[in-house]
Scaffold this motif. Structure first.
Motif, PDB file in Angstrom:
ATOM      1  N   LEU A   1      29.926 -74.186  20.410  1.00 30.59           N
ATOM      2  CA  LEU A   1      29.843 -72.899  20.738  1.00 30.59           C
ATOM      3  C   LEU A   1      31.014 -72.203  19.742  1.00 30.59           C
ATOM      4  CD1 LEU A   1      30.224 -73.198  24.531  1.00 30.59           C
ATOM      5  CD2 LEU A   1      28.131 -72.571  23.206  1.00 30.59           C
ATOM      6  N   THR A   2      30.391 -70.881  19.435  1.00 32.79           N
ATOM      7  CA  THR A   2      31.310 -70.141  18.351  1.00 32.79           C
ATOM      8  C   THR A   2      31.320 -68.606  18.998  1.00 32.79           C
ATOM      9  OG1 THR A   2      30.553 -71.360  16.366  1.00 32.79           O
ATOM     10  CG2 THR A   2      31.765 -69.704  15.945  1.00 32.79           C
ATOM     11  N   ASN A   3      32.892 -68.150  18.808  1.00 28.21           N
ATOM     12  CA  ASN A   3      32.901 -66.663  19.132  1.00 28.21           C
ATOM     13  C   ASN A   3      33.131 -65.919  18.045  1.00 28.21           C
ATOM     14  OD1 ASN A   3      33.535 -64.403  20.072  1.00 28.21           O
ATOM     15  ND2 ASN A   3      35.638 -65.024  20.898  1.00 28.21           N
ATOM     16  N   THR A   4      32.022 -65.121  17.572  1.00 28.39           N
ATOM     17  CA  THR A   4      32.099 -64.369  16.371  1.00 28.39           C
ATOM     18  C   THR A   4      32.543 -62.993  16.375  1.00 28.39           C
ATOM     19  OG1 THR A   4      29.658 -63.739  16.820  1.00 28.39           O
ATOM     20  CG2 THR A   4      30.178 -65.597  15.376  1.00 28.39           C
ATOM     21  N   THR A   5      32.992 -62.737  17.565  1.00 29.01           N
ATOM     22  CA  THR A   5      33.599 -61.340  18.050  1.00 29.01           C
ATOM     23  C   THR A   5      35.211 -61.257  17.735  1.00 29.01           C
ATOM     24  OG1 THR A   5      33.797 -61.778  20.193  1.00 29.01           O
ATOM     25  CG2 THR A   5      31.649 -61.282  20.086  1.00 29.01           C
ATOM     26  N   ASP A   6      35.616 -59.940  18.029  1.00 33.68           N
ATOM     27  CA  ASP A   6      36.879 -59.689  17.667  1.00 33.68           C
ATOM     28  C   ASP A   6      37.498 -59.705  19.056  1.00 33.68           C
ATOM     29  OD1 ASP A   6      35.809 -57.397  18.654  1.00 33.68           O
ATOM     30  OD2 ASP A   6      36.611 -56.265  17.254  1.00 33.68           O
ATOM     31  N   HIS A   7      37.180 -59.973  20.241  1.00 33.41           N
ATOM     32  CA  HIS A   7      37.814 -60.181  21.408  1.00 33.41           C
ATOM     33  C   HIS A   7      37.445 -61.540  22.020  1.00 33.41           C
ATOM     34  CE1 HIS A   7      33.691 -58.629  22.232  1.00 33.41           C
ATOM     35  NE2 HIS A   7      33.965 -58.970  23.476  1.00 33.41           N
TER      36      HIS A   7
ATOM     37  N   CYS B   1      38.542 -69.441  28.136  1.00 34.41           N
ATOM     38  CA  CYS B   1      38.706 -68.651  27.695  1.00 34.41           C
ATOM     39  C   CYS B   1      38.375 -69.190  26.001  1.00 34.41           C
ATOM     40  CB  CYS B   1      39.956 -68.165  27.324  1.00 34.41           C
ATOM     41  SG  CYS B   1      40.445 -66.620  26.255  1.00 34.41           S
ATOM     42  N   LEU B   2      37.323 -68.479  25.165  1.00 30.30           N
ATOM     43  CA  LEU B   2      37.204 -68.960  23.948  1.00 30.30           C
ATOM     44  C   LEU B   2      37.709 -67.693  23.039  1.00 30.30           C
ATOM     45  CD1 LEU B   2      36.104 -71.038  21.900  1.00 30.30           C
ATOM     46  CD2 LEU B   2      33.754 -69.620  22.049  1.00 30.30           C
TER      47      LEU B   2
ATOM     48  N   LYS C   1      31.470 -64.026  31.331  1.00 35.26           N
ATOM     49  CA  LYS C   1      31.901 -63.381  32.463  1.00 35.26           C
ATOM     50  C   LYS C   1      31.026 -62.251  32.587  1.00 35.26           C
ATOM     51  CE  LYS C   1      36.271 -61.456  34.387  1.00 35.26           C
ATOM     52  NZ  LYS C   1      37.427 -61.287  34.135  1.00 35.26           N
ATOM     53  N   GLU C   2      30.562 -61.549  31.605  1.00 37.86           N
ATOM     54  CA  GLU C   2      29.837 -60.257  31.683  1.00 37.86           C
ATOM     55  C   GLU C   2      28.215 -60.491  31.597  1.00 37.86           C
ATOM     56  OE1 GLU C   2      32.176 -60.568  29.442  1.00 37.86           O
ATOM     57  OE2 GLU C   2      33.780 -59.580  30.227  1.00 37.86           O
ATOM     58  N   ASP C   3      27.914 -61.387  30.841  1.00 42.49           N
ATOM     59  CA  ASP C   3      26.450 -61.811  30.555  1.00 42.49           C
ATOM     60  C   ASP C   3      25.794 -62.983  30.814  1.00 42.49           C
ATOM     61  OD1 ASP C   3      26.283 -58.999  28.962  1.00 42.49           O
ATOM     62  OD2 ASP C   3      27.775 -60.047  27.575  1.00 42.49           O
ATOM     63  N   HIS C   4      24.528 -63.038  30.805  1.00 40.13           N
ATOM     64  CA  HIS C   4      23.858 -64.007  30.935  1.00 40.13           C
ATOM     65  C   HIS C   4      22.572 -64.084  29.871  1.00 40.13           C
ATOM     66  CE1 HIS C   4      25.367 -64.630  35.163  1.00 40.13           C
ATOM     67  NE2 HIS C   4      25.491 -63.400  34.913  1.00 40.13           N
ATOM     68  N   PHE C   5      22.358 -65.246  29.068  1.00 38.24           N
ATOM     69  CA  PHE C   5      21.584 -65.633  28.250  1.00 38.24           C
ATOM     70  C   PHE C   5      20.818 -66.535  28.377  1.00 38.24           C
ATOM     71  CE2 PHE C   5      25.611 -63.871  26.231  1.00 38.24           C
ATOM     72  CZ  PHE C   5      25.308 -62.746  26.021  1.00 38.24           C
TER      73      PHE C   5
ATOM     74  N   SER D   1      35.895 -71.986  17.684  1.00 35.13           N
ATOM     75  CA  SER D   1      34.841 -72.871  17.991  1.00 35.13           C
ATOM     76  C   SER D   1      35.175 -73.954  18.893  1.00 35.13           C
ATOM     77  CB  SER D   1      33.981 -73.547  16.937  1.00 35.13           C
ATOM     78  OG  SER D   1      33.623 -72.477  15.603  1.00 35.13           O
ATOM     79  N   VAL D   2      34.182 -74.466  19.799  1.00 35.88           N
ATOM     80  CA  VAL D   2      34.657 -75.691  20.762  1.00 35.88           C
ATOM     81  C   VAL D   2      33.292 -76.460  20.667  1.00 35.88           C
ATOM     82  CG1 VAL D   2      33.785 -74.195  22.908  1.00 35.88           C
ATOM     83  CG2 VAL D   2      35.430 -76.224  23.120  1.00 35.88           C
ATOM     84  N   THR D   3      33.252 -77.906  20.876  1.00 34.17           N
ATOM     85  CA  THR D   3      32.359 -78.740  21.088  1.00 34.17           C
ATOM     86  C   THR D   3      32.286 -79.196  22.212  1.00 34.17           C
ATOM     87  OG1 THR D   3      32.331 -78.860  18.646  1.00 34.17           O
ATOM     88  CG2 THR D   3      31.061 -80.799  20.114  1.00 34.17           C
TER      89      THR D   3
END
Length: 1054
Positions: free
Chosen positions: A867-873, A898-899, A927-931, A904-906
């Motif tokens: 999992l990778t967080n490509t956002t700025d928050h 929290c990410l 917390k806000e979305d479902h994919f 990134s986390v495996t």
């Protein structure tokens, strides 16, 4: 080239044989052309005989392939029987199979020669190959000679106990053949049927029920104990077996359950009191009116057959439809409607049968098919018999609401070029006019307009139908009778002319001026009319003589004189009878008094009914229903019993397993002083004591190492058992284990009434059960992960092989390791996109298969997710949400609170794919979305590598032949022809372990499926310069074919 001087050299024998066969074929065909259909190809058969008598297996195999090909084309190959039967003892498996196929076809015709090889068939019954055993029994039962009945009976009994379900299925087929040969064996065959009915294999169920239907369909008592099993196995049985079982269960249900069609009773399916109530409550409520409560076994049958409405086999769908029609409550029968309408897209043969059954259903329950009325509109491409059936159904569905639509449709059908169909449409209009009084006048007016049609068939049928309608309301339609009289000269069809004459005679008093004129015209053309017209002319003359003798007396005498000398004796007899009846004289004066009452008696109006009205006396879907006559072998459905028979006859006693192991690790269970025979079955106490006394010193020496390993494993297991799972899943892993372990107990609870048990138990027994239940739960949840995850701990802890004896002590004997897992030969680094960063609003996810045993549950496949967080928050609370299909077993990763941005986390997941490549769909949530995401496994990722010696490999391969074997010959890339490159693409495609091989050109790989543990064996044999034979042996035939496809692609590419 002459076929009589064949000589096969050692080098080119096979090729020359093929060339000979190819050269002789044109010659024989030319010869056959000269003699037409009656020529016999002696030359070709001589060629085959020489090949069959050759010393080379390849020639014999080629000849047998050609012989079987001739049989498949319908050619007669019986003269080759002596040459073929000589090869029945061949050691070549493929050749022996083809010989048996030939013998099954011709054994009955060539009985004497087949009897000479009967000892070979008996030996083949002991062959290791299940296909050979089954084929030998099939041939033996095809020799219809009474002298070998005892041999056949013995072979059937042995085959019924065979390890292979395929052989047991063949024995069920042989039962029917033996019964038709000698019905005195019925009692012995019933014993075999009773034994096979207890078989749990879905391959056997359909065949043994067919044998039951042939031999002893009245022995319902044999079905009682197997009823629930057959209902539960029904979905997995082969299609034609499903048809037989459903038909049998329909007859069974009509004898064991009460009718669900009671109109005075209230349907109360959810009231379970009647199933569990005590005798006191029964006697107390005898006088009260009870609502109808469906028997749980009745509901079980309906529930388990409902999914079969989606079957691709039309016979299965039709069988389920007739079962619901004959057994289901009236408010549930409509379930089958959509499935039956779907079958109308099939071939016309299927349409014919389905439409016949719909025609019968639509008479009694119009509401079922009324929403699908457009599906029964006639198409121009339909055959005449299909059109007639659709017309029948549309007429049955007609009511006040849709009659205008149906009549518009009928107007188009009347113009059809198919005369028979157009005539049937006019009859349908007449039925609609009779059934719906509101449209009677409209239909009559329309039919009168058809009298001006140019088509004689349409006019004739219109006249016949009008005549029937006028009989219903004759006083209101004198104008129509006059109109038909005016058209009389233009109508040439005999039946139509006869109908008009009948109407004139029947209602001559309402048309007193027209009827005599019609009689005058008929007197002129009497001699040239058809017989049916002449008879009605004589009748018209007699009626007019009685009502209007002044105008018609001379005409009547003239017509009677013409009829007196007619060539047809029926007309002569009718004329003499009429003359004596209406013309009084001295001899017949008494009879003349009653002439008016005889000829002009009021006649009842005809009833226009459907031709399918009385067909419901036969079971739907049967041959008797199709031909509307009782066919031989038809078994009638019995009436519902007034009182349901005892339902306890279907209860099956389930023996609970003896508990051997305590829930604690490393501690043995202390045996009780009183030992039962069951305890001896699971563990010989005597042997254990002898072994214990002899090996006490060795146990003392190794106690320290054992205790260390036990402490390590116990600590590791404690971590695993306390590991947290997803909030939504609760304890999915736990519940999954509980479901698997208690499946049999749940079935036994369903099959046996608990009220009897509870009434007979004492308080002490109940207390014992309460104390034992948590113990059993701990045993299942505590020991099963130990046994199945021990090998995973070996990889994680790098323990030596010396700990295996310790693990075997920790695990039950029944769960010891028959197959030892090994490390993966190759782990692909390729990762797959699970969630793109654009779709996931900055959250990116990729997954790959690390090919390691899953720590959470041994039946799961381990999946590594990055999992990778490509956002700025930061992204908070990343977790797994809903999953599909329902029942999908997933061990989720712990919620990531929290990410951070650009972090990134495996994590690891466990998914039980159930040995299927069906995608696992679930939601990846923040917390806000479902994919919504899905993981699609390749077939090779569902396997685990195992270690195996070459000898063990061959043994396992010998057990997985025939239907469990898939093979293909491929052309390999030049780079893959050495040992190392072959293992690389195989290991890339599938997670298999390498097996040592003593042959340089043969490479072997072994593994097992993650879920069921089924062995998968792969053999790659190099042949020639660039070809290779790939063979896959596994009982999972679907997985084997899919794996074969992937391996072919991998090895063919450079």
């Amino acid at each position: 080239m002459s076929t009589n001087n064949l000589s096969y050299s050692d080098q080119g024998g096979t090729d020359s044989a093929v060339e000979v066969g190819q050269e002789t074929t044109p010659t024989s065909s030319n010869a056959g052309a000269g003699f037409g259909l009656f020529s016999v190809d002696f030359k070709k058969n001589e060629d085959l005989k020489e090949m069959l008598e050759s010393n080379k297996e390849s020639l014999k195999l080629e000849a047998m392939k050609r012989v079987v090909g001739l049989i498949a084309k319908g050619k007669n190959a019986s003269e080759l029987f002596p040459a073929v039967v000589k090869n029945v003892a061949s050691k070549n498996i493929e050749l022996k199979k083809l010989v048996y196929v030939y013998l099954v076809r011709y054994a009955e015709e060539q009985q004497d020669l087949a009897l000479l090889s009967i000892s070979t068939f008996q030996r083949a019954l002991k062959d290791p190959n299940q296909l050979i055993r089954a084929s030998a029994l099939r041939v033996l039962s095809s020799i219809r000679v009474p002298i070998i009945v005892p041999i056949m009976m013995l072979a059937i009994k042995e085959a019924a106990s065979d390890m292979s379900p395929y052989v047991r299925k063949t024995s069920a087929h042989a039962i029917q053949k033996l019964y038709s040969l000698d019905q005195d064996q019925k009692e012995l065959l019933i014993e075999v049927i009773e034994k096979l009915l207890k078989d749990k294999s879905t391959l056997v169920a359909g065949s043994v029920v067919m044998a039951f239907e042939e031999v002893c369909p009245d022995r319902i008592d044999l079905i009682h104990k197997n009823y629930r099993k057959l209902c539960n196995l029904l979905v997995d049985v082969e299609e034609w077996g499903q048809v037989v079982i459903i038909s049998m269960l329909t007859r069974y249900a009509r004898t064991q359950f009460t009718s669900p069609w009671k109109e005075d009773g209230v349907f109360d399916e959810h009231n379970e009191r009647a199933f569990y109530e005590s005798d006191e409550e029964k006697t107390r409520d005898e006088t009260e009116a009870k609502p109808y409560m469906m028997d749980p076994d009745h509901r079980l049958l309906l529930r388990n057959t409902k999914p079969l409405l989606q079957s691709r086999n039309t016979a299965v769908v039709m069988s389920v439809a007739q079962l619901y029609w004959h057994l289901a409550p009236k408010n549930e029968v409509s379930i089958v409607t959509k499935s039956l309408v779907r079958l109308l897209r099939s071939h016309r043969e299927v349409q014919y049968i389905v439409l016949q059954n719909i025609a019968t259903m639509s008479i009694q329950r119009k509401g079922m098919f009324e929403p699908y009325m457009k599906s029964f509109y006639v198409r121009s491409t339909d055959a005449t018999h299909i059109k007639s059936l659709k017309l029948e159904i549309l007429t049955s569905l007609a009511n006040e609401a849709n009659i205008s639509t149906i009549l518009r449709e009928f107007q188009t059908y009347v113009k059809s070029q198919d005369k028979q169909f157009a005539a049937g449409t006019i009859q349908a209009i007449g039925r609609c006019a009779t059934n719906i009084s509101e449209v009677t006048d409209t239909c009559l007016n329309g039919l009168v307009l058809l009298l001006s049609n140019r088509d004689e068939t349409v006019v004739a049928e219109s006249v016949v139908v009008i005549r029937k309608l006028l009989q219903i309301q004759p006083t209101q339609h004198s104008d129509i009778i006059k109109h038909m009289a005016k058209l009389f000269d233009n109508i040439t069809v005999p039946m139509a002319r006869a109908s008009i004459l009948w109407l004139m005679g029947e209602y001559c008093e309402r048309v007193p001026k027209i009827a005599p004129d019609v009689l005058r015209k008929m007197a002129k053309s009497f001699t040239s009319e058809e017989d049916i017209v002449k008879l009605q002319t004589v009748n018209l003359a007699a009626k007019l003589y009685l009502t209007n003798s002044k105008q018609t007396k001379l005409l009547t005498q003239y017509i009677l004189n013409l009829g007196k000398y007619d060539q047809n004796y029926d007309i002569r007899d009718r004329t003499r009878f009429i003359r004596q009846l209406i013309v009084p004289n001295d001899k017949n004066g008494a009879l003349s008094k009653y002439a008016h009452r005889i000829l002009l008696a009021p006649k009842p109006a005809p009833v226009l009914e459907s031709a399918y009205k009385d067909r419901d006396r036969y079971q739907l879907g049967t041959l008797s229903h199709t031909i509307n006559t009782k066919a031989s072998g038809y078994l009638e459905l019995s009436d519902w019993p007034a009182v349901a028979p005892d339902q306890s006859v279907r209860n099956v006693e389930v023996i609970e397993p003896v508990k051997e192991w305590a829930p604690s690790l490393g501690k043995t269970v202390k045996s009780k002083p009183a030992k039962s025979s069951d305890d001896k079955f699971y563990s010989d106490s005597g042997e254990e004591e002898e072994k214990g006394s002899g090996s006490s010193s060795s146990e003392d020496g190794s106690s320290s190492s054992s205790s260390e390993v036990q402490s390590i494993l116990s600590g590791r297991l404690h971590i695993l058992q306390n590991e947290r799972v997803c909030p939504e899943s609760g304890s999915d892993a736990e519940s999954h284990v509980q479901k698997n372990s208690s499946q049999t107990s749940e079935e036994s609870d369903k099959s046996s009434s608990q009220s009897e048990k509870s009434s007979s138990e004492s308080d002490s027994e109940k207390k014992e059960r309460k104390t034992k239940t948590p113990l059993q739960k701990k045993t299942v949840l505590g020991l099963e992960p130990i046994c199945t995850a021990c090998l995973s701990f070996l990889f994680l802890l790098n323990l030596s092989i010396e700990v295996l004896p310790v693990l075997s002590k920790l695990c039950p004997l029944s769960l010891a390791f028959p197959l030892q897992l090994s490390g993966p030969a190759f782990v692909p680094e390729k990762s797959h996109d699970l969630l793109h960063r654009m779709t996931g609003k900055g959250l990116s996810a990729q997954y790959q298969f690390p090919r390691q045993p899953c720590l959470y549950q041994p039946t799961m496949v381990s999946v590594q997710i990055s999992l990778t967080n490509t956002t700025d928050h930061p992204l908070e609370q990343i977790h797994i949400g809903d999953r599909s299909p329902t029942g999908l077993n997933i061990h989720c990763f712990n919620t990531i609170e929290c990410l951070e941005p650009e972090a990134s986390v495996t994590v690891f997941m466990g998914i039980d794919f159930n040995d299927s490549t069906q995608a696992a769909n679930f939601q990846l949530c923040t917390k806000e979305d479902h994919f919504s995401v899905s993981i699609q496994p390749a077939i090779g990722e569902l396997l685990l590598p195992i270690t195996m010696t070459e000898l063990d490999f061959r043994k396992e391969q010998g057990k997985l032949l025939g239907m469990n074997e898939s093979s293909a010959t491929i052309t390999m890339a030049a780079e893959n022809m050495t040992s190392q490159p072959i293992s690389r693409p195989v290991a890339t495609v599938a997670n298999l372990g390498m097996v040592p091989s003593s042959q340089d050109n043969v490479h072997r790989f072994a593994g097992k499926t993650a879920n069921s543990g089924a062995v998968v064996l792969v053999t790659v044999e190099l042949r020639g310069e660039s070809t290779a034979l790939i063979t896959i042996n596994t009982e999972k035939s679907v997985m084997g074919s899919m794996l074969l496809r992937d391996l072919k692609l991998a090895l063919a590419q450079a």
